[in-house]
Design a protein around this motif. Structure first.
Motif, PDB file in Angstrom:
ATOM      1  N   PHE A   1       0.822  -1.219   0.000  1.00  0.00           N
ATOM      2  CA  PHE A   1       0.000   0.000   0.000  1.00  0.00           C
ATOM      3  C   PHE A   1       0.856   1.269   0.000  1.00  0.00           C
TER       4      PHE A   1
ATOM      5  N   VAL B   1       5.360   8.970   5.332  1.00  0.00           N
ATOM      6  CA  VAL B   1       4.678   9.101   6.628  1.00  0.00           C
ATOM      7  C   VAL B   1       4.403   7.738   7.255  1.00  0.00           C
TER       8      VAL B   1
ATOM      9  N   ALA C   1       1.592   2.870  15.240  1.00  0.00           N
ATOM     10  CA  ALA C   1       1.266   4.075  14.473  1.00  0.00           C
ATOM     11  C   ALA C   1      -0.118   4.589  14.845  1.00  0.00           C
TER      12      ALA C   1
ATOM     13  N   ALA D   1      -0.561   8.480  15.305  1.00  0.00           N
ATOM     14  CA  ALA D   1      -0.350   9.162  14.022  1.00  0.00           C
ATOM     15  C   ALA D   1      -1.545   8.924  13.109  1.00  0.00           C
TER      16      ALA D   1
ATOM     17  N   THR E   1      -4.090  12.072  12.215  1.00  0.00           N
ATOM     18  CA  THR E   1      -4.199  12.573  10.841  1.00  0.00           C
ATOM     19  C   THR E   1      -5.657  12.749  10.435  1.00  0.00           C
TER      20      THR E   1
ATOM     21  N   SER F   1     -10.329   9.384   7.053  1.00  0.00           N
ATOM     22  CA  SER F   1     -11.766   9.269   6.778  1.00  0.00           C
ATOM     23  C   SER F   1     -12.267   7.861   7.110  1.00  0.00           C
TER      24      SER F   1
ATOM     25  N   ALA G   1     -10.878   5.422   4.721  1.00  0.00           N
ATOM     26  CA  ALA G   1      -9.509   5.001   5.040  1.00  0.00           C
ATOM     27  C   ALA G   1      -9.534   3.939   6.142  1.00  0.00           C
TER      28      ALA G   1
HETATM   29  C1  HEM Z   1      -2.551   0.954   6.519  1.00  0.00           C
HETATM   30  C2  HEM Z   1      -2.536   2.153   7.079  1.00  0.00           C
HETATM   31  C3  HEM Z   1      -3.112   3.372   6.394  1.00  0.00           C
HETATM   32  C4  HEM Z   1      -4.133   3.481   5.495  1.00  0.00           C
HETATM   33  C5  HEM Z   1      -5.024   2.355   4.956  1.00  0.00           C
HETATM   34  C6  HEM Z   1      -4.239   4.893   5.135  1.00  0.00           C
HETATM   35  C7  HEM Z   1      -5.155   5.399   4.243  1.00  0.00           C
HETATM   36  C8  HEM Z   1      -5.248   6.723   3.857  1.00  0.00           C
HETATM   37  C9  HEM Z   1      -6.221   7.273   2.958  1.00  0.00           C
HETATM   38  C10 HEM Z   1      -7.304   6.467   2.245  1.00  0.00           C
HETATM   39  C11 HEM Z   1      -5.997   8.599   2.853  1.00  0.00           C
HETATM   40  C12 HEM Z   1      -6.791   9.623   2.020  1.00  0.00           C
HETATM   41  C13 HEM Z   1      -7.580  10.558   2.929  1.00  0.00           C
HETATM   42  C14 HEM Z   1      -8.621   9.829   3.742  1.00  0.00           C
HETATM   43  O1  HEM Z   1      -9.435   9.108   3.157  1.00  0.00           O
HETATM   44  O2  HEM Z   1      -8.585   9.980   4.982  1.00  0.00           O
HETATM   45  C15 HEM Z   1      -4.876   8.891   3.711  1.00  0.00           C
HETATM   46  C16 HEM Z   1      -4.347  10.151   3.885  1.00  0.00           C
HETATM   47  C17 HEM Z   1      -3.317  10.444   4.737  1.00  0.00           C
HETATM   48  N1  HEM Z   1      -2.652   9.558   5.563  1.00  0.00           N
HETATM   49 FE1  HEM Z   1      -2.970   7.589   5.673  1.00  0.00          FE
HETATM   50  N2  HEM Z   1      -3.305   5.591   5.824  1.00  0.00           N
HETATM   51  C18 HEM Z   1      -2.593   4.700   6.597  1.00  0.00           C
HETATM   52  C19 HEM Z   1      -1.591   4.997   7.472  1.00  0.00           C
HETATM   53  C20 HEM Z   1      -1.125   6.245   7.730  1.00  0.00           C
HETATM   54  C21 HEM Z   1      -0.136   6.550   8.732  1.00  0.00           C
HETATM   55  C22 HEM Z   1       0.545   5.552   9.682  1.00  0.00           C
HETATM   56  C23 HEM Z   1       0.078   7.871   8.667  1.00  0.00           C
HETATM   57  C24 HEM Z   1       1.053   8.588   9.568  1.00  0.00           C
HETATM   58  C25 HEM Z   1       0.989   9.824   9.896  1.00  0.00           C
HETATM   59  C26 HEM Z   1      -0.780   8.422   7.627  1.00  0.00           C
HETATM   60  C27 HEM Z   1      -0.855   9.743   7.223  1.00  0.00           C
HETATM   61  C28 HEM Z   1      -1.692  10.261   6.257  1.00  0.00           C
HETATM   62  C29 HEM Z   1      -1.733  11.657   5.857  1.00  0.00           C
HETATM   63  C30 HEM Z   1      -0.812  12.769   6.395  1.00  0.00           C
HETATM   64  C31 HEM Z   1      -2.752  11.772   4.915  1.00  0.00           C
HETATM   65  C32 HEM Z   1      -3.236  13.069   4.290  1.00  0.00           C
HETATM   66  C33 HEM Z   1      -2.829  13.220   2.879  1.00  0.00           C
HETATM   67  C34 HEM Z   1      -3.377  14.519   2.315  1.00  0.00           C
HETATM   68  O3  HEM Z   1      -4.485  14.940   2.689  1.00  0.00           O
HETATM   69  O4  HEM Z   1      -2.683  15.086   1.490  1.00  0.00           O
HETATM   70  N3  HEM Z   1      -1.508   7.399   7.084  1.00  0.00           N
HETATM   71  N4  HEM Z   1      -4.438   7.747   4.315  1.00  0.00           N
END
Ligand code: HEM
Length: 153
Positions: free
Chosen positions: A91, A101, A110, A113, A117, A120, A123
């Motif tokens: 992923f 990140v 995590a 974190a 963040t 949604s 997510a």
């Molecule tokens: C398997 C673990 C994870 C999945 C499935 C995942 C999934 C996603 C998804 C689908 C988004 C798009 C926005 C949303 O739908 O909320 C997102 C955005 C984001 N995620 Fe993750 N995430 C994971 C782990 C993490 C971790 C550990 C961090 C650590 C800080 C992180 C930081 C972020 C950030 C900063 C964004 C914002 C991106 C933006 O708006 O430009 N994510 N994530």
């Protein structure tokens, strides 16, 4: 009164939106049980639940933090969220927030974190695709049966 008294509450005590998160984690489990059973399930008391999903909970592989720590690279990236272990390797490149990140937390917890963040519901839903196991009870800090109390006295 204790100088320091911190309670890690059971999952049943969490705020609605947090509870949604937790329900989503175990959706196939909680949707099929009565509310009283659900509260026992989410508080981690699996022994008291007698339904068809009991086995799927038990079948989840137990992975300890030591093993998770070995998977801290771009070639094998495991993270822990709410005591569940996820393999995010495939992923990483498609993560909307970038691979860096997630890699920052590779091989370790995590949870804060991920929650901080403000991911949604979509997510949160997608997490289960990467679920590979859960921490042993003694290493869990979020899903503790009956809660855990730390007191200074
Ligand atoms: C398997 C673990 C994870 C999945 C499935 C995942 C999934 C996603 C998804 C689908 C988004 C798009 C926005 C949303 O739908 O909320 C997102 C955005 C984001 N995620 Fe993750 N995430 C994971 C782990 C993490 C971790 C550990 C961090 C650590 C800080 C992180 C930081 C972020 C950030 C900063 C964004 C914002 C991106 C933006 O708006 O430009 N994510 N994530």
């Amino acid at each position: 009164m204790d100088l320091l008294s911190v309670s890690f509450r059971s999952m049943a005590d969490l705020e609605p939106e947090q509870e949604e998160f937790l329900e989503l984690e175990g959706r196939s489990i909680v949707e099929k049980v009565e509310p009283s059973e659900k509260s026992r399930l989410i508080s981690g008391d699996e022994e008291s639940v007698d339904n068809g999903e009991k086995n799927s909970l038990k079948d989840l592989r137990t992975i300890n933090l030591n093993e998770v720590a070995w998977h801290d690279t771009v070639d094998s990236c495991w993270i822990v969220i709410r005591d569940f272990v996820y393999d995010c390797t495939d992923f990483l490149k498609s993560h909307p927030g970038g691979s860096d990140v997630i890699l920052e937390y590779a091989g370790r917890d995590a949870t804060l974190a991920f929650i901080g963040t403000g991911h949604s519901s979509a997510a949160i839903h997608s997490l289960k695709r990467y679920l590979i196991g859960e921490l042993p009870v003694e290493e869990r800090i979020f899903r503790v049966p009956n809660g855990l109390k730390i007191s200074a006295s």
